[in-house]
Structure formats: C-alpha cells, structure tokens
Enzyme design. Structure first.
Site, PDB file in Angstrom:
ATOM      1  N   GLU A 283      44.560  42.782  37.761  1.00  0.00           N
ATOM      2  CA  GLU A 283      44.646  44.109  38.370  1.00  0.00           C
ATOM      3  C   GLU A 283      45.778  44.926  37.748  1.00  0.00           C
ATOM      4  O   GLU A 283      45.605  46.099  37.423  1.00  0.00           O
ATOM      5  CB  GLU A 283      44.820  43.975  39.884  1.00  0.00           C
ATOM      6  CG  GLU A 283      43.607  43.316  40.530  1.00  0.00           C
ATOM      7  CD  GLU A 283      43.346  43.763  41.946  1.00  0.00           C
ATOM      8  OE1 GLU A 283      42.364  44.508  42.156  1.00  0.00           O
ATOM      9  OE2 GLU A 283      44.112  43.359  42.831  1.00  0.00           O
TER      10      GLU A 283
ATOM     11  N   GLU B 210      39.355  36.918  43.643  1.00  0.00           N
ATOM     12  CA  GLU B 210      39.521  37.203  45.073  1.00  0.00           C
ATOM     13  C   GLU B 210      38.314  36.798  45.920  1.00  0.00           C
ATOM     14  O   GLU B 210      38.477  36.211  46.999  1.00  0.00           O
ATOM     15  CB  GLU B 210      39.834  38.689  45.282  1.00  0.00           C
ATOM     16  CG  GLU B 210      41.267  39.081  44.962  1.00  0.00           C
ATOM     17  CD  GLU B 210      41.523  39.299  43.479  1.00  0.00           C
ATOM     18  OE1 GLU B 210      42.637  39.703  43.123  1.00  0.00           O
ATOM     19  OE2 GLU B 210      40.588  39.081  42.664  1.00  0.00           O
TER      20      GLU B 210
END
Length: 278
Positions: free
Chosen positions: A132, A152
């Site tokens: 990210e 995730e």
C-alpha cells in the site's frame, strides 16, 4: 553514491527508533527500521515517516527521497499482533496521533503526496501495508527476491490504505483485482510484468539502484522536476482537454525561471548545470 554520506541535519527529519533518516548528497534516505518484525508498521515508524516526508518537502537542499527497509525486508504491513490487542510499541507518540488523527494515513502516503520524487528500494517482503505504501511512491526498484501482495482478504481484513482505489489506476484492472481478491504473493518478476514496479535488480542492490536513479533526478532542474511530478498527478483523472490546459498552467512558468536559462547555457558550454531553484 550521491556524495558524502552524513546524518540528516536541521530541517531534514531526525527519525525515531523504528525509522532512520540520513542524507546521500541531495537525497534523503528513509529506512523502515524494525527488522526483527519484518518492518511491520508501528507508531514510531509512522511518526518517523510522516516527519520525514514533511522534512524533505521543507528542505530545498533535498531533491529526492529514497524509501527502503532495514534487514533485507521492505515492509510486512501492519503489526497484526498489535491489531489483535497485544499492544503497540511507542505509546509515547500517542499525543502526535491525537493532535493529528490523519497522521498514519499521511505517513503511508494515502493522504499526503510529497512534492519531491520518492523512489522505493524494495528487498524481501513488501506485502499488505508495504504494497500500500509502495503505491504512493513515484519510482520503484525491487530486488529479484522481493515479494509483493495484498494479503488483507486472507485475514478477513480490508486493504484500507488506498489499494482498492489506486491499484486499478496503476496496473490493469484484471491484475489489480486478482491481487486484491486472492491475497496471494507475487514475485518481483511478476510484479514487473504487470507494471507494479519499474525495475528488478540482483538481491542486495535495490538501494544502490534507487540511489543511482535519485542522482539522475538530482542532476535535473528541481523546479522543473517538481512541476512535472505535480502535473502528472494533477492531470491523471482529467479529460485530455482539461489535462493539456492544466499542463500549460504548470509548465509555462518554468520557462521564466533562471534555472531554465542555466540548463541550455550549461549544455552549450559543455558543463554540468548549476541549478539554484530560482
């Protein structure tokens, strides 16, 4: 590379126990420094990162930033033990988070875009929060042994650091969705093939390559470099017509600078240009 190495001075960020700051010539090097936890994100790391981005932008002698990780790893994402309630290190920084509840998003380049070019130098794991943060950098170099991925969903979590928005704008949507929905890991070669990173180098040399690119950036006119970066991001979501109009608004003022006179003059005189941000 990049001249004599020295500690970052006043106005160049001082780091924290999990984030080191140093200078390589005109490049500020920010190193995620929690190798025993594969540089999992911590409060001290996030505070140090945010301070580093701000310091780079405020110091005109800094022309580029390199982001890397210590111990052969870039970043393994959020500290899942802390997320599970085991406690997060760096309680002494809680006041910083209270004063600016957006600090962690700025640190991860979700809600902040440095005006100086940011070059990522990736070794080892660059997964979850690591991938990210990577999406907020401008130029990306990775070792051939690096690993990428947004894991995730495998933990029942959501990649809320910006990936469902940014990734599909940076790589083809089918690749973005596969990465987001499977949570699987990608090799450096595969990350290169889908356009997530720009170059792959032998293991242990990602930082050297990033500093080499930074030197090339540093040799260019800083006002021009910053205006070009700003224009690329400003126009990304515009129509072509609006983007071209915006580009002129960013670009024309550069031609009126002293640096714009120095560049051609240095070329004609067969010498390196000396830019003064004027």
């Amino acid at each position: 590379m990049g001249g004599t190495e020295h500690d970052a001075g006043h106005g160049a960020g001082h780091g924290t126990e999990h984030l080191t700051v140093r200078r390589e010539g005109a490049t500020l090097v920010l190193t995620l420094n929690r190798p025993e936890a594969k540089n999992a994100l911590s409060l001290p790391m996030l505070v140090g990162l945010y301070d580093g981005w701000v310091a780079a932008d405020e110091d005109d002698s800094v022309r580029s930033v390199v982001l890397t990780g210590a111990g052969g790893t870039f970043c393994a994402g959020m500290d899942l033990k802390a997320l599970a309630g085991k406690g997060m290190e760096g309680e002494q920084y809680r006041d910083r988070l209270k004063a600016d509840p957006d600090l962690h998003w700025k640190a991860m380049l979700r809600h902040h875009r440095p005006r100086k070019p940011v070059i990522a130098a990736v070794e080892g794991y660059c997964v979850a929060g690591g991938t990210e943060i990577l999406q907020g950098t401008d130029i990306r170099v990775a070792a051939e042994t690096a690993t990428f991925g947004l894991s995730e969903v495998k933990r029942g979590l959501f990649p809320i650091g910006g990936s469902t928005v940014r990734l599909q704008r940076q790589i083809p949507r089918t690749h973005a969705l596969e990465m987001l929905l499977t949570g699987r890991h990608y090799s450096a070669a595969e990350a290169l093939s889908i356009g997530l990173i720009g170059s792959v180098v032998p293991a242990g040399t990602a930082l050297d390559k990033a500093l080499e690119i930074a030197e090339q950036v540093n040799a260019c006119g800083p006002l021009a470099v910053e205006a070009v970066k700003a224009s690329v991001y400003e126009t990304a979501e515009m129509t072509e017509t609006d983007g071209l109009k915006s580009e002129l608004e960013r670009g024309w003022p550069i031609f009126a600078t002293e640096d714009a006179k120095e560049g051609p003059r240095a070329f004609a005189e067969k010498r390196p240009a000396v830019y003064r941000r004027a």
